[in-house]
Design a protein around this motif. Structure first.
Motif, PDB file in Angstrom:
ATOM      1  N   ARG A 185       0.834  -1.209   0.000  1.00 13.83           N
ATOM      2  CA  ARG A 185       0.000   0.000   0.000  1.00 13.83           C
ATOM      3  C   ARG A 185       0.868   1.259   0.000  1.00 13.83           C
ATOM      4  O   ARG A 185       0.559   2.242  -0.697  1.00 13.83           O
ATOM      5  CB  ARG A 185      -0.920   0.013   1.225  1.00 13.83           C
ATOM      6  N   THR A 186       1.944   1.238   0.764  1.00 18.70           N
ATOM      7  CA  THR A 186       2.792   2.424   0.898  1.00 18.70           C
ATOM      8  C   THR A 186       3.499   2.743  -0.420  1.00 18.70           C
ATOM      9  O   THR A 186       3.516   3.900  -0.868  1.00 18.70           O
ATOM     10  CB  THR A 186       3.827   2.212   2.017  1.00 18.70           C
ATOM     11  N   THR A 228       0.426  10.017  -1.720  1.00 21.57           N
ATOM     12  CA  THR A 228       1.105  10.367  -0.482  1.00 21.57           C
ATOM     13  C   THR A 228       2.551  10.726  -0.798  1.00 21.57           C
ATOM     14  O   THR A 228       3.035  10.480  -1.901  1.00 21.57           O
ATOM     15  CB  THR A 228       1.049   9.207   0.541  1.00 21.57           C
ATOM     16  N   ILE A 244       4.368   9.931   5.557  1.00 24.22           N
ATOM     17  CA  ILE A 244       4.359   8.580   6.116  1.00 24.22           C
ATOM     18  C   ILE A 244       4.466   8.673   7.636  1.00 24.22           C
ATOM     19  O   ILE A 244       5.443   9.207   8.171  1.00 24.22           O
ATOM     20  CB  ILE A 244       5.521   7.742   5.556  1.00 24.22           C
ATOM     21  N   THR A 293       3.853   3.776  10.709  1.00 25.66           N
ATOM     22  CA  THR A 293       3.981   2.996   9.470  1.00 25.66           C
ATOM     23  C   THR A 293       5.439   2.668   9.188  1.00 25.66           C
ATOM     24  O   THR A 293       5.782   1.531   8.853  1.00 25.66           O
ATOM     25  CB  THR A 293       3.371   3.778   8.290  1.00 25.66           C
ATOM     26  N   LEU A 312      11.516   5.522  -0.432  1.00 26.10           N
ATOM     27  CA  LEU A 312      11.073   4.901   0.818  1.00 26.10           C
ATOM     28  C   LEU A 312      12.250   4.263   1.542  1.00 26.10           C
ATOM     29  O   LEU A 312      12.414   4.444   2.755  1.00 26.10           O
ATOM     30  CB  LEU A 312      10.009   3.847   0.529  1.00 26.10           C
TER      31      LEU A 312
END
Length: 351
Positions: free
Chosen positions: A214-215, A224, A229, A233, A265
């Motif tokens: 999902r991220t 997003t 974040i 998470t 990320l």
């Protein structure tokens, strides 16, 4: 130590020693010692690097280890070597950076010469290299150094990263930010412990894989941003990545539309590993290396792997990536294997 594949480059004069250096590794080494054999035609062979110790008392051991490692590599090769050359690449953060630092490191050049002689080979030159000047330590003892002139087009290294900059980009958060993420990780660990006792490890791993999916999807489609974040998470992903199969799944986000988001990320998560939670840092840093390679930044990838290798020498993904870069030489072959693995999974964990 960081060995790399030998390059088809030739050193044919003093300044070529400087121009060729970043091309040996795909980046500009800083805070490093580098040594290379020279084949009769001037081609560098069996080159390797090691961290430059800040403490002078550590210099003798660093030099001995570097020479021993380089000579071990040379013994496995078939090339004739005329002698060795070495580079001393200071840390740009050194307050003495430049001529004064060169003078401070002059005894190190002597140690390199003695160590080379002990292995029965000549040290032809030691070059001290900053970002804009260099010194040939055999002759430039009391000069202001020589300006590094623009190299021939084939040796242009302006697009190659500097190791100091990559280290700075990976530097962990500090202060209140470090305290907040450490607290979030502690909370996640306590929650995970309860979940493991009630539902098992598979449940924790599957939840992490779903959260990770999902991220990355949200980052890739722009719904997003990294800054949005939540620490919870980030902490859940960091803890979940300690499962090797979850880290393997994370590696599979390798498509062109996913790589930038995944790389952002992993860099973000790697920086969220201060001393209090530095046991989490290996996985996101290796994943950052993998996605950097996928985005065509092999120098950054190798640097990240070298940095994280200081934290652990047993992590299988480091060996996997180093082997892929040294043997396959292309991310596409590696990506094909990741695609095959991804397609074979009918279930996020057990497929």
């Amino acid at each position: 130590m960081t060995p790399q594949n030998d390059q088809n480059s030739v050193m044919d004069g003093p300044e070529s020693l400087v121009h060729i250096l970043p091309h040996l590794f795909g980046y500009h080494p800083e805070a490093a010692l580098v040594i290379s054999g020279l084949a009769p035609g001037g081609e560098p062979v069996h080159f390797t690097r090691a961290d430059l110790p800040a403490d002078t008392s550590d210099w003798p051991m660093a030099v001995r280890d570097l020479l021993a490692f380089q000579q071990t590599r040379a013994a496995k090769g078939t090339e004739t070597v005329d002698g060795l050359v070495a580079w001393i690449c200071p840390d740009p953060a050194d307050p003495l950076y430049g001529e004064r630092s060169m003078a401070r490191h002059r005894p190190l050049a002597g140690l390199l010469g003695v160590a080379a002689a002990s292995h029965g080979t000549d040290l032809l030159e030691v070059v001290y290299v900053t970002r804009d000047r260099y010194w040939l330590m055999s002759t430039d003892a009391y000069s202001e150094g020589r300006l590094i002139s623009p190299p021939p087009a084939e040796y242009d290294a302006t697009a190659l990263p500097r190791s100091g900059d990559v280290r700075a980009a990976l530097a962990p958060v500090t202060g209140d930010r470090a305290y907040a993420i450490a607290k979030a990780v502690d909370t996640v660990l306590k929650d995970a412990d309860v979940q493991i006792r009630t539902a098992g490890h598979i449940k924790v791993a599957k939840d992490t894989a779903a959260l990770l999916d999902r991220t990355i999807r949200a980052l890739a489609d722009g719904t997003t941003t990294i800054e949005q974040i939540p620490d919870d998470t980030a902490a859940r992903i960091l803890v979940g990545l300690q499962y090797s199969h979850v880290a393997g799944i994370a590696l599979e986000y390798c498509e062109d539309h996913e790589l930038p988001a995944a790389r952002d990320l992993w860099l973000h998560l790697a920086r969220l590993c201060p001393d209090e939670v530095n046991w989490c840092v290996v996985e996101p840093t290796v994943l950052y290396a993998a996605t950097s390679w996928g985005l065509g930044q092999e120098g950054i990838a190798r640097l990240a792997l070298h940095i994280v290798n200081d934290a652990t020498r047993e992590y299988y993904l480091i060996s996997l990536l180093v082997h892929a870069m040294n043997v396959e030489h292309s991310y596409e072959g590696f990506r094909k294997r990741l695609r095959d693995s991804r397609a074979s999974r009918s279930d996020a964990i057990t497929g």
